[in-house]
Design a protein around this motif. Structure first.
Motif, PDB file in Angstrom:
ATOM      1  N   LYS A 121      47.350  34.937  40.194  1.00 18.31           N
ATOM      2  CA  LYS A 121      47.423  33.345  40.047  1.00 18.31           C
ATOM      3  C   LYS A 121      48.570  32.343  40.224  1.00 18.31           C
ATOM      4  CE  LYS A 121      43.507  33.043  36.525  1.00 18.31           C
ATOM      5  NZ  LYS A 121      43.380  32.182  35.192  1.00 18.31           N
ATOM      6  N   ALA A 122      49.599  33.436  40.396  1.00 15.20           N
ATOM      7  CA  ALA A 122      51.398  32.896  40.417  1.00 15.20           C
ATOM      8  C   ALA A 122      51.832  33.753  41.639  1.00 15.20           C
ATOM      9  CB  ALA A 122      52.032  33.425  39.466  1.00 15.20           C
ATOM     10  N   PRO A 123      52.805  32.507  42.017  1.00 13.47           N
ATOM     11  CA  PRO A 123      53.467  33.386  43.783  1.00 13.47           C
ATOM     12  C   PRO A 123      53.252  34.545  43.681  1.00 13.47           C
ATOM     13  CG  PRO A 123      54.027  30.568  43.125  1.00 13.47           C
ATOM     14  CD  PRO A 123      53.455  31.913  41.873  1.00 13.47           C
ATOM     15  N   VAL A 124      53.312  35.248  44.260  1.00 12.88           N
ATOM     16  CA  VAL A 124      53.940  36.974  44.723  1.00 12.88           C
ATOM     17  C   VAL A 124      55.502  36.721  43.974  1.00 12.88           C
ATOM     18  CG1 VAL A 124      53.787  36.989  47.121  1.00 12.88           C
ATOM     19  CG2 VAL A 124      52.965  39.482  45.233  1.00 12.88           C
ATOM     20  N   PHE A 125      55.716  37.724  43.473  1.00 11.68           N
ATOM     21  CA  PHE A 125      56.899  38.161  42.731  1.00 11.68           C
ATOM     22  C   PHE A 125      57.399  39.235  43.856  1.00 11.68           C
ATOM     23  CE2 PHE A 125      59.760  40.938  40.031  1.00 11.68           C
ATOM     24  CZ  PHE A 125      61.286  40.043  39.780  1.00 11.68           C
ATOM     25  N   ASP A 126      56.915  39.932  43.782  1.00  6.16           N
ATOM     26  CA  ASP A 126      57.231  41.314  44.967  1.00  6.16           C
ATOM     27  C   ASP A 126      55.981  42.528  44.973  1.00  6.16           C
ATOM     28  OD1 ASP A 126      56.897  43.338  42.475  1.00  6.16           O
ATOM     29  OD2 ASP A 126      59.144  43.573  41.858  1.00  6.16           O
ATOM     30  N   HIS A 127      56.076  43.685  45.657  1.00  2.00           N
ATOM     31  CA  HIS A 127      55.291  44.587  46.224  1.00  2.00           C
ATOM     32  C   HIS A 127      54.541  45.265  45.170  1.00  2.00           C
ATOM     33  CE1 HIS A 127      57.014  48.533  45.390  1.00  2.00           C
ATOM     34  NE2 HIS A 127      57.924  47.382  44.969  1.00  2.00           N
ATOM     35  N   ASP A 128      55.141  44.964  43.580  1.00  3.03           N
ATOM     36  CA  ASP A 128      54.158  45.744  42.604  1.00  3.03           C
ATOM     37  C   ASP A 128      53.454  45.133  42.721  1.00  3.03           C
ATOM     38  OD1 ASP A 128      56.324  47.667  42.251  1.00  3.03           O
ATOM     39  OD2 ASP A 128      57.916  46.612  41.714  1.00  3.03           O
ATOM     40  N   LEU A 129      52.910  43.303  42.730  1.00  2.00           N
ATOM     41  CA  LEU A 129      51.766  43.732  42.386  1.00  2.00           C
ATOM     42  C   LEU A 129      50.229  44.680  42.581  1.00  2.00           C
ATOM     43  CD1 LEU A 129      49.598  40.974  41.815  1.00  2.00           C
ATOM     44  CD2 LEU A 129      49.761  40.616  44.260  1.00  2.00           C
ATOM     45  N   GLY A 130      50.986  45.122  44.193  1.00  2.00           N
ATOM     46  CA  GLY A 130      50.165  46.830  44.641  1.00  2.00           C
ATOM     47  C   GLY A 130      49.294  47.333  43.397  1.00  2.00           C
ATOM     48  N   PHE A 131      50.170  47.762  42.417  1.00  2.30           N
ATOM     49  CA  PHE A 131      50.099  49.195  41.333  1.00  2.30           C
ATOM     50  C   PHE A 131      49.793  48.350  40.765  1.00  2.30           C
ATOM     51  CE2 PHE A 131      54.225  50.940  43.346  1.00  2.30           C
ATOM     52  CZ  PHE A 131      54.020  52.639  43.268  1.00  2.30           C
ATOM     53  N   LEU A 132      50.476  46.724  40.315  1.00  2.00           N
ATOM     54  CA  LEU A 132      49.411  46.346  39.599  1.00  2.00           C
ATOM     55  C   LEU A 132      47.911  46.315  38.962  1.00  2.00           C
ATOM     56  CD1 LEU A 132      52.135  43.374  39.023  1.00  2.00           C
ATOM     57  CD2 LEU A 132      51.723  44.813  37.152  1.00  2.00           C
ATOM     58  N   VAL A 133      47.506  45.869  40.399  1.00  4.74           N
ATOM     59  CA  VAL A 133      45.582  45.410  40.469  1.00  4.74           C
ATOM     60  C   VAL A 133      45.170  46.594  41.291  1.00  4.74           C
ATOM     61  CG1 VAL A 133      43.584  44.400  41.771  1.00  4.74           C
ATOM     62  CG2 VAL A 133      45.977  43.074  41.306  1.00  4.74           C
ATOM     63  N   LEU A 134      46.105  47.925  42.122  1.00  3.52           N
ATOM     64  CA  LEU A 134      44.818  48.660  42.549  1.00  3.52           C
ATOM     65  C   LEU A 134      44.261  49.536  41.100  1.00  3.52           C
ATOM     66  CD1 LEU A 134      47.335  49.691  45.205  1.00  3.52           C
ATOM     67  CD2 LEU A 134      44.408  49.154  45.450  1.00  3.52           C
ATOM     68  N   TYR A 135      45.306  50.093  39.869  1.00  7.70           N
ATOM     69  CA  TYR A 135      44.767  50.827  39.012  1.00  7.70           C
ATOM     70  C   TYR A 135      44.554  50.008  38.103  1.00  7.70           C
ATOM     71  CZ  TYR A 135      47.912  53.817  41.461  1.00  7.70           C
ATOM     72  OH  TYR A 135      49.059  54.275  42.562  1.00  7.70           O
ATOM     73  N   SER A 136      44.204  48.471  37.524  1.00  7.58           N
ATOM     74  CA  SER A 136      43.340  48.090  36.547  1.00  7.58           C
ATOM     75  C   SER A 136      42.425  47.916  37.569  1.00  7.58           C
ATOM     76  CB  SER A 136      44.797  46.806  35.814  1.00  7.58           C
ATOM     77  OG  SER A 136      44.854  46.529  36.925  1.00  7.58           O
ATOM     78  N   TYR A 137      41.752  46.018  37.926  1.00 12.16           N
ATOM     79  CA  TYR A 137      40.908  46.198  38.422  1.00 12.16           C
ATOM     80  C   TYR A 137      40.274  47.315  39.664  1.00 12.16           C
ATOM     81  CZ  TYR A 137      42.102  41.603  36.308  1.00 12.16           C
ATOM     82  OH  TYR A 137      42.500  40.821  35.398  1.00 12.16           O
ATOM     83  N   GLY A 138      41.268  47.491  40.356  1.00 11.22           N
ATOM     84  CA  GLY A 138      40.117  48.755  41.911  1.00 11.22           C
ATOM     85  C   GLY A 138      39.957  49.118  40.988  1.00 11.22           C
ATOM     86  N   ASN A 139      40.282  50.162  39.152  1.00 14.53           N
ATOM     87  CA  ASN A 139      39.627  51.199  38.839  1.00 14.53           C
ATOM     88  C   ASN A 139      38.385  51.187  38.550  1.00 14.53           C
ATOM     89  OD1 ASN A 139      40.687  54.183  39.281  1.00 14.53           O
ATOM     90  ND2 ASN A 139      42.063  53.435  38.644  1.00 14.53           N
ATOM     91  N   GLY A 140      38.538  49.177  37.992  1.00 11.45           N
ATOM     92  CA  GLY A 140      37.937  48.782  36.968  1.00 11.45           C
ATOM     93  C   GLY A 140      36.368  48.306  38.364  1.00 11.45           C
ATOM     94  N   TYR A 141      37.006  47.560  39.264  1.00 13.93           N
ATOM     95  CA  TYR A 141      35.237  47.226  40.025  1.00 13.93           C
ATOM     96  C   TYR A 141      35.257  48.656  40.777  1.00 13.93           C
ATOM     97  CZ  TYR A 141      33.297  45.722  44.072  1.00 13.93           C
ATOM     98  OH  TYR A 141      32.342  45.144  44.429  1.00 13.93           O
ATOM     99  N   ARG A 142      35.683  50.249  41.082  1.00  9.47           N
ATOM    100  CA  ARG A 142      35.069  51.368  41.392  1.00  9.47           C
ATOM    101  C   ARG A 142      33.795  51.687  40.293  1.00  9.47           C
ATOM    102  NH1 ARG A 142      36.027  56.443  40.468  1.00  9.47           N
ATOM    103  NH2 ARG A 142      38.107  56.017  39.746  1.00  9.47           N
ATOM    104  N   LEU A 143      34.406  51.089  39.590  1.00 14.29           N
ATOM    105  CA  LEU A 143      33.400  52.108  38.531  1.00 14.29           C
ATOM    106  C   LEU A 143      32.394  51.260  37.908  1.00 14.29           C
ATOM    107  CD1 LEU A 143      35.670  54.283  35.975  1.00 14.29           C
ATOM    108  CD2 LEU A 143      33.992  54.763  37.307  1.00 14.29           C
ATOM    109  N   THR A 144      32.709  50.060  37.865  1.00 21.56           N
ATOM    110  CA  THR A 144      31.264  48.903  37.492  1.00 21.56           C
ATOM    111  C   THR A 144      30.604  47.739  38.246  1.00 21.56           C
ATOM    112  OG1 THR A 144      33.453  47.212  37.221  1.00 21.56           O
ATOM    113  CG2 THR A 144      32.917  48.950  35.514  1.00 21.56           C
ATOM    114  N   LYS A 145      31.362  48.006  39.318  1.00 15.37           N
ATOM    115  CA  LYS A 145      31.588  46.974  40.224  1.00 15.37           C
ATOM    116  C   LYS A 145      30.786  45.702  39.891  1.00 15.37           C
ATOM    117  CE  LYS A 145      30.806  49.248  43.424  1.00 15.37           C
ATOM    118  NZ  LYS A 145      31.792  51.055  43.171  1.00 15.37           N
ATOM    119  N   ASN A 146      32.486  45.090  39.027  1.00 11.94           N
ATOM    120  CA  ASN A 146      31.966  43.484  38.344  1.00 11.94           C
ATOM    121  C   ASN A 146      32.600  42.823  39.333  1.00 11.94           C
ATOM    122  OD1 ASN A 146      32.976  41.312  36.741  1.00 11.94           O
ATOM    123  ND2 ASN A 146      33.404  42.708  35.442  1.00 11.94           N
TER     124      ASN A 146
END
Length: 407
Positions: A121-146
């Motif tokens: 929700k905050a302005p992007v800090f750096d490129h690591d936003l991808g690391f933060l979201v891909l492995y958490s929300y990404g895997n979660g969405y892949r497995l649950t389709k939430n």
């Protein structure tokens, strides 16, 4: 990474004895993928017990990061935009849920994942936003389709895209370090974050996200590599004109050395870019950067932290780089001819066998692996257990399982 390759290529004192048995099995080169996955599950459940209070809840605002040599509990750091590793622990939990079906692990994975939502929700800090979201929300969405996970990922992709400089042709990795490095900077690690843009472009996001990812991959290919395929950690560009200024290192031994984890990011990243684009130039390049890495490995297939450190063999290894590469090779082998597929498959299994041996498998702590190197020039996390090593190790085991193969 996970969106295509895992689906389509597709521990307390009571656990110590069985974990040691896994290590001894690895030494005999008869390692069972299922056995190692089960040992990982035991470690995950043990870690969750350590991290939980009397009600069974964890402090989800804190994420496991590392374990120092000799310690037996995860050191945690606050989940913030500045803590680039915050997404790996929920990623480990999602991978464990995928492998084990344990709903209690999935519950914790969801809670840890949601703790990252405020960052988006905050302005992007750096490129690591991808690391933060891909492995958490990404895997979660892949497995649950939430659908809630999907929206977070789309918003994160839009935020990450704001760091794109069309004149330079890349995403700025560290806006806060522009003055220190001399301009718009792009690090090799950033290749991993492109998958978030590719995913978003296919799942309701703007088509320009695909174009940004391709531009970044092309420009990085041009300026972050030497003719032999070895990588520079950092490329720096004039912020206003986009002109290339220099290539250098930040975490490697020297500007002209091959930092092991940087090369690992390149192997993993360009394999993923080929998967997403089907453009053969990326497959050819993925093989080029892979082959020079494999050619220069020591006999046990686990790299020293930098291939050009003059103190080899006295310097530290980096198990995390080996895990990244092992996982990447188990995807890359599916795209190449039979001869190269055999080479990559064998190399990945040799890496996983060594990582699962008593030399690297941690029998006395909740982490999977020993002997990773975080940031050696800064004297940070040298010879530690580090959460991203565990993530890619588990990912590689799941890929091997989905390939119906054994180490």
């Amino acid at each position: 990474m996970f969106f295509r390759s895992l689906t389509a290529i597709a521990i307390a004192s009571t656990c110590v004895l069985s974990l040691s048995n896994c290590a001894r099995t690895a030494q005999a080169s008869e390692l069972s993928t299922e056995s190692c996955i089960e040992k990982c599950h035991q470690k995950v459940t043990h870690a969750l017990r350590q991290l939980s209070d009397s009600t069974g809840e964890c402090d989800y605002s804190m994420a496991p990061r590392n374990i120092a040599p000799g310690d037996s509990i995860w050191h945690q750091r606050p989940v913030t935009a500045e803590e680039w590793c915050s997404g790996f622990w929920p990623g480990v939990l999602w991978l464990d849920y995928e492998a084990s079906g344990d709903e209690e692990v999935a519950r914790h994975a969801d809670r840890y994942t949601r703790s990252i939502g405020e960052i988006v929700k905050a302005p992007v800090f750096d490129h690591d936003l991808g690391f933060l979201v891909l492995y958490s929300y990404g895997n979660g969405y892949r497995l649950t389709k939430n659908p809630e996970y999907r929206e977070i990922m789309l918003n994160a992709a839009d935020s990450l895209a704001t760091l794109f400089n069309p004149k330079a042709g890349t995403i700025c990795s560290w806006p806060r370090n522009e003055k220190m490095l001399g301009g718009h900077n792009t690090i090799m690690d950033n290749m991993i974050n492109l998958e978030l843009l590719f995913w978003a472009a296919k799942n309701g996001g703007d088509r320009r996200l695909y174009d940004i990812a391709v531009s970044h991959a092309d420009t990085t290919m041009r300026y972050n590599f030497r003719p032999d395929g070895t990588s520079y950690h950092v490329a720096v560009y004039d912020k206003n004109t986009g002109n290339f200024i220099k290539a250098c290192t930040h975490q490697g031994y020297a500007d002209n050395s091959m930092w092991a984890r940087g090369q690992a990011w390149a192997i993993y990243g360009y394999t993923m870019v080929y998967r997403e684009t089907h453009d053969k130039k990326y497959l050819d390049f993925a093989q080029k950067v892979t082959d020079v890495y494999l050619k220069n490995l020591p006999a046990d297939k686990i790299p020293y932290w930098d291939f050009n450190d003059p103190t080899i063999p006295e310097c530290s290894r980096d198990a995390s780089a080996a895990c990244v590469v092992a996982s990447a090779l188990l995807e890359l082998e599916n795209y190449v001819d039979e001869a190269n597929a055999s080479i990559y498959d064998t190399a990945a299994k040799e890496m996983l066998t060594e990582l699962s041996s008593e030399r690297y498998w941690s029998a006395s702590s909740p982490a999977f692996l020993l002997h990773s190197t975080g940031h050696r020039p800064a004297a940070s996390e040298i010879d530690y257990s580090i959460v991203y090593a565990d993530y890619y190790y588990y990912e590689a085991l799941n890929r091997l399982k989905n390939n119906q193969s054994e180490i």
